[in-house]
Design a protein around this motif. Sequence first.
Motif, PDB file in Angstrom:
ATOM      1  N   GLN A  26      13.257  11.322   3.485  1.00 48.93           N
ATOM      2  CA  GLN A  26      13.887  10.493   2.457  1.00 48.93           C
ATOM      3  C   GLN A  26      12.894   9.497   1.863  1.00 48.93           C
ATOM      4  N   MET A  27      12.103   8.845   2.751  1.00 49.98           N
ATOM      5  CA  MET A  27      11.138   7.855   2.268  1.00 49.98           C
ATOM      6  C   MET A  27      10.024   8.523   1.463  1.00 49.98           C
ATOM      7  N   ALA A  28       9.593   9.702   1.901  1.00 48.91           N
ATOM      8  CA  ALA A  28       8.566  10.424   1.153  1.00 48.91           C
ATOM      9  C   ALA A  28       9.076  10.792  -0.228  1.00 48.91           C
ATOM     10  N   GLY A  29      10.368  11.129  -0.288  1.00 48.38           N
ATOM     11  CA  GLY A  29      10.964  11.453  -1.587  1.00 48.38           C
ATOM     12  C   GLY A  29      11.027  10.232  -2.492  1.00 48.38           C
ATOM     13  N   VAL A  30      11.405   9.094  -1.919  1.00 48.39           N
ATOM     14  CA  VAL A  30      11.477   7.856  -2.699  1.00 48.39           C
ATOM     15  C   VAL A  30      10.099   7.478  -3.235  1.00 48.39           C
ATOM     16  N   LEU A  31       9.074   7.705  -2.391  1.00 48.69           N
ATOM     17  CA  LEU A  31       7.702   7.359  -2.781  1.00 48.69           C
ATOM     18  C   LEU A  31       7.027   8.483  -3.560  1.00 48.69           C
ATOM     19  N   ASN A  32       7.804   9.538  -3.867  1.00 50.12           N
ATOM     20  CA  ASN A  32       7.300  10.672  -4.653  1.00 50.12           C
ATOM     21  C   ASN A  32       6.126  11.360  -3.959  1.00 50.12           C
TER      22      ASN A  32
ATOM     23  N   ASP B  32       5.151  14.565  -1.215  1.00 48.40           N
ATOM     24  CA  ASP B  32       5.689  15.770  -0.580  1.00 48.40           C
ATOM     25  C   ASP B  32       5.384  15.760   0.912  1.00 48.40           C
ATOM     26  N   LYS B  33       5.789  16.815   1.617  1.00 47.82           N
ATOM     27  CA  LYS B  33       5.661  16.868   3.072  1.00 47.82           C
ATOM     28  C   LYS B  33       4.225  17.041   3.554  1.00 47.82           C
ATOM     29  N   THR B  34       3.303  17.197   2.643  1.00 43.44           N
ATOM     30  CA  THR B  34       1.901  17.300   3.064  1.00 43.44           C
ATOM     31  C   THR B  34       1.209  15.950   2.977  1.00 43.44           C
ATOM     32  N   GLY B  35       1.963  14.940   2.501  1.00 39.30           N
ATOM     33  CA  GLY B  35       1.379  13.618   2.372  1.00 39.30           C
ATOM     34  C   GLY B  35       0.657  13.435   1.055  1.00 39.30           C
ATOM     35  N   THR B  36       0.926  14.314   0.083  1.00 33.02           N
ATOM     36  CA  THR B  36       0.274  14.247  -1.228  1.00 33.02           C
ATOM     37  C   THR B  36       1.175  13.545  -2.223  1.00 33.02           C
ATOM     38  N   ASP B  37       0.621  12.635  -2.984  1.00 32.38           N
ATOM     39  CA  ASP B  37       1.369  11.921  -4.022  1.00 32.38           C
ATOM     40  C   ASP B  37       1.607  12.879  -5.185  1.00 32.38           C
ATOM     41  N   ASN B  38       2.881  13.243  -5.396  1.00 30.52           N
ATOM     42  CA  ASN B  38       3.204  14.196  -6.457  1.00 30.52           C
ATOM     43  C   ASN B  38       2.902  13.654  -7.841  1.00 30.52           C
ATOM     44  N   GLY B  39       3.077  12.337  -7.985  1.00 30.39           N
ATOM     45  CA  GLY B  39       2.794  11.741  -9.282  1.00 30.39           C
ATOM     46  C   GLY B  39       1.327  11.868  -9.623  1.00 30.39           C
ATOM     47  N   ALA B  40       0.483  11.605  -8.597  1.00 38.68           N
ATOM     48  CA  ALA B  40      -0.961  11.686  -8.831  1.00 38.68           C
ATOM     49  C   ALA B  40      -1.380  13.116  -9.103  1.00 38.68           C
ATOM     50  N   THR B  41      -0.768  14.044  -8.367  1.00 40.13           N
ATOM     51  CA  THR B  41      -1.084  15.453  -8.553  1.00 40.13           C
ATOM     52  C   THR B  41      -0.712  15.909  -9.957  1.00 40.13           C
ATOM     53  N   GLY B  42       0.477  15.483 -10.389  1.00 38.99           N
ATOM     54  CA  GLY B  42       0.926  15.864 -11.712  1.00 38.99           C
ATOM     55  C   GLY B  42       0.008  15.335 -12.791  1.00 38.99           C
TER      56      GLY B  42
ATOM     57  N   ARG C 252       0.858  -1.199   0.000  1.00 41.35           N
ATOM     58  CA  ARG C 252       0.000   0.000   0.000  1.00 41.35           C
ATOM     59  C   ARG C 252       0.892   1.247   0.000  1.00 41.35           C
ATOM     60  N   ARG C 253       1.540   1.481  -1.122  1.00 38.19           N
ATOM     61  CA  ARG C 253       2.489   2.592  -1.238  1.00 38.19           C
ATOM     62  C   ARG C 253       1.824   3.940  -1.008  1.00 38.19           C
ATOM     63  N   ASP C 254       0.565   4.063  -1.402  1.00 38.37           N
ATOM     64  CA  ASP C 254      -0.123   5.342  -1.240  1.00 38.37           C
ATOM     65  C   ASP C 254      -0.259   5.715   0.236  1.00 38.37           C
ATOM     66  N   LEU C 255      -0.686   4.740   1.058  1.00 41.02           N
ATOM     67  CA  LEU C 255      -0.838   4.999   2.493  1.00 41.02           C
ATOM     68  C   LEU C 255       0.512   5.226   3.162  1.00 41.02           C
ATOM     69  N   ALA C 256       1.511   4.457   2.735  1.00 43.00           N
ATOM     70  CA  ALA C 256       2.853   4.622   3.295  1.00 43.00           C
ATOM     71  C   ALA C 256       3.389   6.008   2.970  1.00 43.00           C
ATOM     72  N   GLY C 257       3.221   6.425   1.717  1.00 43.01           N
ATOM     73  CA  GLY C 257       3.709   7.739   1.313  1.00 43.01           C
ATOM     74  C   GLY C 257       3.021   8.864   2.060  1.00 43.01           C
ATOM     75  N   GLN C 258       1.717   8.745   2.245  1.00 45.97           N
ATOM     76  CA  GLN C 258       0.978   9.774   2.975  1.00 45.97           C
ATOM     77  C   GLN C 258       1.468   9.888   4.413  1.00 45.97           C
ATOM     78  N   LEU C 259       1.684   8.735   5.037  1.00 49.79           N
ATOM     79  CA  LEU C 259       2.111   8.741   6.440  1.00 49.79           C
ATOM     80  C   LEU C 259       3.534   9.279   6.580  1.00 49.79           C
ATOM     81  N   PHE C 260       4.429   8.868   5.692  1.00 46.58           N
ATOM     82  CA  PHE C 260       5.792   9.408   5.722  1.00 46.58           C
ATOM     83  C   PHE C 260       5.767  10.925   5.492  1.00 46.58           C
ATOM     84  N   GLY C 261       4.888  11.365   4.605  1.00 41.63           N
ATOM     85  CA  GLY C 261       4.790  12.801   4.346  1.00 41.63           C
ATOM     86  C   GLY C 261       4.316  13.564   5.572  1.00 41.63           C
TER      87      GLY C 261
END
Length: 239
Positions: free
Chosen positions: A214-220, A222-232, A187-196
């Motif tokens: 670092q983990m938020a960066g790897v999972l693309n 940002d610090k708000t817990g938003t998936d940059n790839g999805a946003t883009g 569940r990369r999306d949830l992991a990325g949000q939590l790391f953010g």
Amino acid sequence: MALTPQSNEAFLREVDDELRRDQALDFWRRYGRWLIAAIILALGAFAGLLFWQNQQGKAAERQGEQLQAAFDDLGAGKPDASAKTLAELAQSKSDGYRAVARFTQADIALRKNDLKGAAQQFAAVAGDQSMAKPFRDLALIRQTNAEFDTLKPDVVVSRLRGLAIAGNPYFGSAGELVAIAYLKQGRRDLAGQLFGQIAASEQVPPSIRQRAVQMAGVLNTDKTGTDNGATGGNEKAKQ
């Protein structure tokens, strides 16, 4: 012979005083013994309280000296000497000394790479309902950390999800473990949000926050817990 107003007032006052004396004597005859007994019991209870407080103070002072002696023995490389003292303090009636003793026993086990033994000590604190909740929460996190490689991700998430919330004192430690468990679940999306969220929290210890960045960066993310790839992707779709 009629009484003058002054004499009449004096007579009534004398009758009233006599009535009061009779009422006081009657009350004393009925309840005097009980009043004396109540006063004696109250004084006895007060004396008992003072004695108990004195004994508690002496016990706390003695346990403080024992804990210091155990730490001194550990510092001097005498783990066996400290083990006996820590085992005694682990049965203390004081939450603080009992928790510190068990945490220290667990840390000693970790130094010996005895993850199972350490987890058992942490579990003893986490499951002690008489212990203050902050002690139990910390023990649960450290127990989970010691057992992490042997636990299913679902168990980690179930245990710590309630602590992995922004604003919780242990958000950083609990959140990091839950986020890694999410990754194991795929569940990369949830992991990325939590790391953010961890990366964005200034209350999280710097070391944990740096790893989260670092983990938020790897999972693309940002610090708000938003998936940059999805946003883009959304921005491109709008265009």
